[in-house]
Write a protein that holds these residues in place. Structure first.
Motif, PDB file in Angstrom:
ATOM      1  N   ASP A  15      80.203 -27.773  54.627  1.00 35.73           N
ATOM      2  CA  ASP A  15      79.963 -27.878  56.075  1.00 35.73           C
ATOM      3  C   ASP A  15      78.487 -28.116  56.364  1.00 35.73           C
ATOM      4  OD1 ASP A  15      82.639 -27.459  56.572  1.00 35.73           O
ATOM      5  OD2 ASP A  15      82.421 -25.304  56.874  1.00 35.73           O
ATOM      6  N   ARG A  16      77.626 -27.437  55.627  1.00 34.27           N
ATOM      7  CA  ARG A  16      76.186 -27.592  55.832  1.00 34.27           C
ATOM      8  C   ARG A  16      75.750 -29.015  55.528  1.00 34.27           C
ATOM      9  NH1 ARG A  16      74.995 -23.809  52.784  1.00 34.27           N
ATOM     10  NH2 ARG A  16      74.292 -24.938  50.933  1.00 34.27           N
ATOM     11  N   LEU A  17      76.235 -29.567  54.439  1.00 36.31           N
ATOM     12  CA  LEU A  17      75.867 -30.926  54.059  1.00 36.31           C
ATOM     13  C   LEU A  17      76.421 -31.957  55.041  1.00 36.31           C
ATOM     14  CD1 LEU A  17      76.349 -30.708  50.189  1.00 36.31           C
ATOM     15  CD2 LEU A  17      74.193 -30.893  51.433  1.00 36.31           C
ATOM     16  N   MET A  18      77.578 -31.670  55.611  1.00 40.10           N
ATOM     17  CA  MET A  18      78.151 -32.595  56.600  1.00 40.10           C
ATOM     18  C   MET A  18      77.284 -32.632  57.860  1.00 40.10           C
ATOM     19  SD  MET A  18      81.993 -32.729  58.193  1.00 40.10           S
ATOM     20  CE  MET A  18      82.677 -33.099  56.575  1.00 40.10           C
ATOM     21  N   VAL A  19      76.832 -31.455  58.328  1.00 40.68           N
ATOM     22  CA  VAL A  19      75.952 -31.427  59.498  1.00 40.68           C
ATOM     23  C   VAL A  19      74.658 -32.176  59.203  1.00 40.68           C
ATOM     24  CG1 VAL A  19      74.665 -29.963  61.100  1.00 40.68           C
ATOM     25  CG2 VAL A  19      76.923 -29.244  60.307  1.00 40.68           C
ATOM     26  N   VAL A  20      74.117 -31.990  58.018  1.00 41.97           N
ATOM     27  CA  VAL A  20      72.899 -32.706  57.619  1.00 41.97           C
ATOM     28  C   VAL A  20      73.116 -34.210  57.692  1.00 41.97           C
ATOM     29  CG1 VAL A  20      71.357 -33.219  55.683  1.00 41.97           C
ATOM     30  CG2 VAL A  20      71.984 -30.850  56.172  1.00 41.97           C
ATOM     31  N   SER A  21      74.227 -34.675  57.150  1.00 43.79           N
ATOM     32  CA  SER A  21      74.478 -36.126  57.140  1.00 43.79           C
ATOM     33  C   SER A  21      74.653 -36.669  58.547  1.00 43.79           C
ATOM     34  CB  SER A  21      75.714 -36.438  56.294  1.00 43.79           C
ATOM     35  OG  SER A  21      76.901 -35.967  56.905  1.00 43.79           O
ATOM     36  N   PHE A  22      75.266 -35.874  59.437  1.00 44.04           N
ATOM     37  CA  PHE A  22      75.458 -36.332  60.815  1.00 44.04           C
ATOM     38  C   PHE A  22      74.137 -36.364  61.570  1.00 44.04           C
ATOM     39  CE2 PHE A  22      80.199 -34.920  61.207  1.00 44.04           C
ATOM     40  CZ  PHE A  22      80.553 -35.942  60.339  1.00 44.04           C
ATOM     41  N   VAL A  23      73.312 -35.325  61.415  1.00 46.58           N
ATOM     42  CA  VAL A  23      72.028 -35.280  62.121  1.00 46.58           C
ATOM     43  C   VAL A  23      71.141 -36.457  61.712  1.00 46.58           C
ATOM     44  CG1 VAL A  23      69.879 -33.978  62.399  1.00 46.58           C
ATOM     45  CG2 VAL A  23      72.071 -32.782  62.487  1.00 46.58           C
ATOM     46  N   LYS A  24      71.202 -36.843  60.450  1.00 44.16           N
ATOM     47  CA  LYS A  24      70.358 -37.933  59.948  1.00 44.16           C
ATOM     48  C   LYS A  24      70.672 -39.281  60.605  1.00 44.16           C
ATOM     49  CE  LYS A  24      69.043 -36.048  55.445  1.00 44.16           C
ATOM     50  NZ  LYS A  24      69.163 -36.182  53.967  1.00 44.16           N
ATOM     51  N   ARG A  25      71.781 -39.376  61.318  1.00 44.26           N
ATOM     52  CA  ARG A  25      72.124 -40.608  62.034  1.00 44.26           C
ATOM     53  C   ARG A  25      71.359 -40.734  63.357  1.00 44.26           C
ATOM     54  NH1 ARG A  25      78.645 -41.625  61.337  1.00 44.26           N
ATOM     55  NH2 ARG A  25      78.925 -40.613  59.305  1.00 44.26           N
ATOM     56  N   PHE A  26      70.616 -39.688  63.715  1.00 43.11           N
ATOM     57  CA  PHE A  26      69.892 -39.679  64.987  1.00 43.11           C
ATOM     58  C   PHE A  26      68.388 -39.617  64.695  1.00 43.11           C
ATOM     59  CE2 PHE A  26      74.087 -38.035  65.689  1.00 43.11           C
ATOM     60  CZ  PHE A  26      74.489 -38.647  66.869  1.00 43.11           C
ATOM     61  N   PRO A  27      67.697 -40.751  64.766  1.00 41.76           N
ATOM     62  CA  PRO A  27      66.288 -40.804  64.369  1.00 41.76           C
ATOM     63  C   PRO A  27      65.355 -39.956  65.215  1.00 41.76           C
ATOM     64  CG  PRO A  27      66.992 -42.881  65.374  1.00 41.76           C
ATOM     65  CD  PRO A  27      68.224 -42.082  65.144  1.00 41.76           C
ATOM     66  N   SER A  28      65.770 -39.575  66.413  1.00 41.14           N
ATOM     67  CA  SER A  28      64.893 -38.769  67.271  1.00 41.14           C
ATOM     68  C   SER A  28      64.943 -37.280  66.927  1.00 41.14           C
ATOM     69  CB  SER A  28      65.249 -38.975  68.746  1.00 41.14           C
ATOM     70  OG  SER A  28      66.612 -38.689  68.972  1.00 41.14           O
ATOM     71  N   ILE A  29      65.788 -36.900  65.959  1.00 39.29           N
ATOM     72  CA  ILE A  29      65.872 -35.511  65.504  1.00 39.29           C
ATOM     73  C   ILE A  29      65.436 -35.430  64.049  1.00 39.29           C
ATOM     74  CG2 ILE A  29      67.386 -33.553  65.065  1.00 39.29           C
ATOM     75  CD1 ILE A  29      67.100 -33.911  67.964  1.00 39.29           C
ATOM     76  N   GLU A  30      64.497 -34.544  63.771  1.00 42.14           N
ATOM     77  CA  GLU A  30      64.014 -34.332  62.399  1.00 42.14           C
ATOM     78  C   GLU A  30      64.514 -32.981  61.885  1.00 42.14           C
ATOM     79  OE1 GLU A  30      59.786 -32.923  60.588  1.00 42.14           O
ATOM     80  OE2 GLU A  30      59.722 -34.713  61.851  1.00 42.14           O
ATOM     81  N   ILE A  31      65.056 -32.971  60.681  1.00 44.45           N
ATOM     82  CA  ILE A  31      65.529 -31.723  60.086  1.00 44.45           C
ATOM     83  C   ILE A  31      64.340 -30.994  59.473  1.00 44.45           C
ATOM     84  CG2 ILE A  31      67.037 -30.668  58.369  1.00 44.45           C
ATOM     85  CD1 ILE A  31      68.873 -33.106  58.643  1.00 44.45           C
ATOM     86  N   ALA A  32      64.004 -29.842  60.056  1.00 40.92           N
ATOM     87  CA  ALA A  32      62.849 -29.069  59.578  1.00 40.92           C
ATOM     88  C   ALA A  32      63.251 -28.012  58.560  1.00 40.92           C
ATOM     89  CB  ALA A  32      62.139 -28.406  60.760  1.00 40.92           C
ATOM     90  N   GLY A  33      64.540 -27.698  58.480  1.00 31.45           N
ATOM     91  CA  GLY A  33      64.979 -26.686  57.530  1.00 31.45           C
ATOM     92  C   GLY A  33      66.487 -26.623  57.438  1.00 31.45           C
ATOM     93  N   ILE A  34      66.983 -26.279  56.245  1.00 30.39           N
ATOM     94  CA  ILE A  34      68.420 -26.145  55.988  1.00 30.39           C
ATOM     95  C   ILE A  34      68.613 -24.803  55.282  1.00 30.39           C
ATOM     96  CG2 ILE A  34      70.442 -27.176  54.884  1.00 30.39           C
ATOM     97  CD1 ILE A  34      68.709 -29.809  54.731  1.00 30.39           C
ATOM     98  N   TYR A  35      69.436 -23.920  55.871  1.00 30.96           N
ATOM     99  CA  TYR A  35      69.515 -22.555  55.360  1.00 30.96           C
ATOM    100  C   TYR A  35      70.964 -22.087  55.222  1.00 30.96           C
ATOM    101  CZ  TYR A  35      64.708 -22.929  56.876  1.00 30.96           C
ATOM    102  OH  TYR A  35      63.419 -23.370  57.068  1.00 30.96           O
ATOM    103  N   LYS A  36      71.155 -21.134  54.292  1.00 32.57           N
ATOM    104  CA  LYS A  36      72.470 -20.562  54.029  1.00 32.57           C
ATOM    105  C   LYS A  36      72.697 -19.257  54.783  1.00 32.57           C
ATOM    106  CE  LYS A  36      72.838 -22.402  49.309  1.00 32.57           C
ATOM    107  NZ  LYS A  36      73.073 -22.037  47.873  1.00 32.57           N
ATOM    108  N   SER A  37      71.634 -18.685  55.345  1.00 36.16           N
ATOM    109  CA  SER A  37      71.777 -17.385  56.014  1.00 36.16           C
ATOM    110  C   SER A  37      70.886 -17.301  57.241  1.00 36.16           C
ATOM    111  CB  SER A  37      71.421 -16.249  55.058  1.00 36.16           C
ATOM    112  OG  SER A  37      70.017 -16.206  54.836  1.00 36.16           O
ATOM    113  N   ALA A  38      71.280 -16.406  58.151  1.00 36.63           N
ATOM    114  CA  ALA A  38      70.492 -16.186  59.360  1.00 36.63           C
ATOM    115  C   ALA A  38      69.127 -15.613  59.029  1.00 36.63           C
ATOM    116  CB  ALA A  38      71.248 -15.252  60.303  1.00 36.63           C
ATOM    117  N   ALA A  39      69.049 -14.764  58.006  1.00 39.77           N
ATOM    118  CA  ALA A  39      67.778 -14.149  57.631  1.00 39.77           C
ATOM    119  C   ALA A  39      66.764 -15.201  57.185  1.00 39.77           C
ATOM    120  CB  ALA A  39      67.996 -13.127  56.518  1.00 39.77           C
TER     121      ALA A  39
END
Length: 234
Positions: A15-39
């Protein structure tokens, strides 16, 4: 304009990788971090300014809801979860959208359009003004002014501290939350049917258990806590 920054938090790898792949389709949004936990995400939020959160809810060591409560400084939040029962609770936490898994791009794209629209409005917030005069509303958007007939507005849509006035021709933005706007006398003919929507009674052509259809075929969701307001329409 620099891209807006987001973080993605989900303990499920696929699920995390799917969200990453979808966000990358929008050039005006930059992924600053990808995490497995709220902490992990909370620690990152203390170091960098983030504009958007994409959060799972049910995670070990801290839920997405708890993370959102601790990260109110982030303007926009979208929950992506397999637990539909959290929807009502999530919208009490300044949530722009709530997506139920399995995640599909078409649904994610609608959420992103809402997020980008909100961020653009927030950036230009000081440029919006609203004044009343009879059946006309004068709306200032940047250097432009529009005169809109109240009787032409199909529905109102909330975007946190801003409200969209939707006519058949255009969506106009005003810097006022939907609750404040509905208390003003010119909006007496509108009925709030959802936390994020109010419809003008004259344009309602059909109602069902979960949505309202307007004269232009727009479909407006009905919130559970607003169903009693339908009597004002019916």
């Amino acid at each position: 304009m620099n891209p807006w920054k987001c973080i993605i938090v989900d303990d499920e790898d696929v699920d995390r990788l799917m969200v990453v792949s979808f966000v990358k389709r929008f050039p005006s949004i930059e992924i600053a971090g990808i995490y497995k936990s709220a902490a992990e995400a909370l620690a990152a939020l203390q170091k960098e300014k983030i504009d958007v959160l994409f959060l799972d809810i049910d995670m070990p060591g801290g839920s997405g809801l708890e993370l959102r409560q601790k990260a109110t400084q982030v303007p926009a939040c979208v929950f992506i979860t397999g637990h539909a029962e959290y929807a009502v609770e999530s919208f009490e936490l300044d949530t722009l959208d709530f997506i139920v898994k399995p995640l599909r791009f078409e649904r994610f794209e609608k959420a992103m359009q809402r997020v980008l629209q909100f961020l653009e409005i927030k950036e230009k917030a000081t440029l919006f003004e609203l004044s009343f005069g009879g059946d006309l509303i004068t709306i200032k958007e940047g250097n432009e002014q529009f005169k809109v007939k109240l009787s032409d507005i199909l529905y109102l849509e909330a975007l946190k501290d801003y409200t969209l006035l939707v006519t058949p021709q255009k969506k106009h933005c005003v810097w006022s939350n939907i609750g404040t706007l509905l208390k003003k006398e010119p909006f007496d003919s509108f009925v709030r049917v959802h936390k994020s929507f109010a419809v003008q009674k004259q344009f309602v052509v059909k109602t069902s258990a979960h949505e309202i259809t307007l004269a232009n075929q727009s479909q407006i969701p009905i919130g559970r806590s607003y169903k009693e307001n339908l009597s004002a329409i019916l």
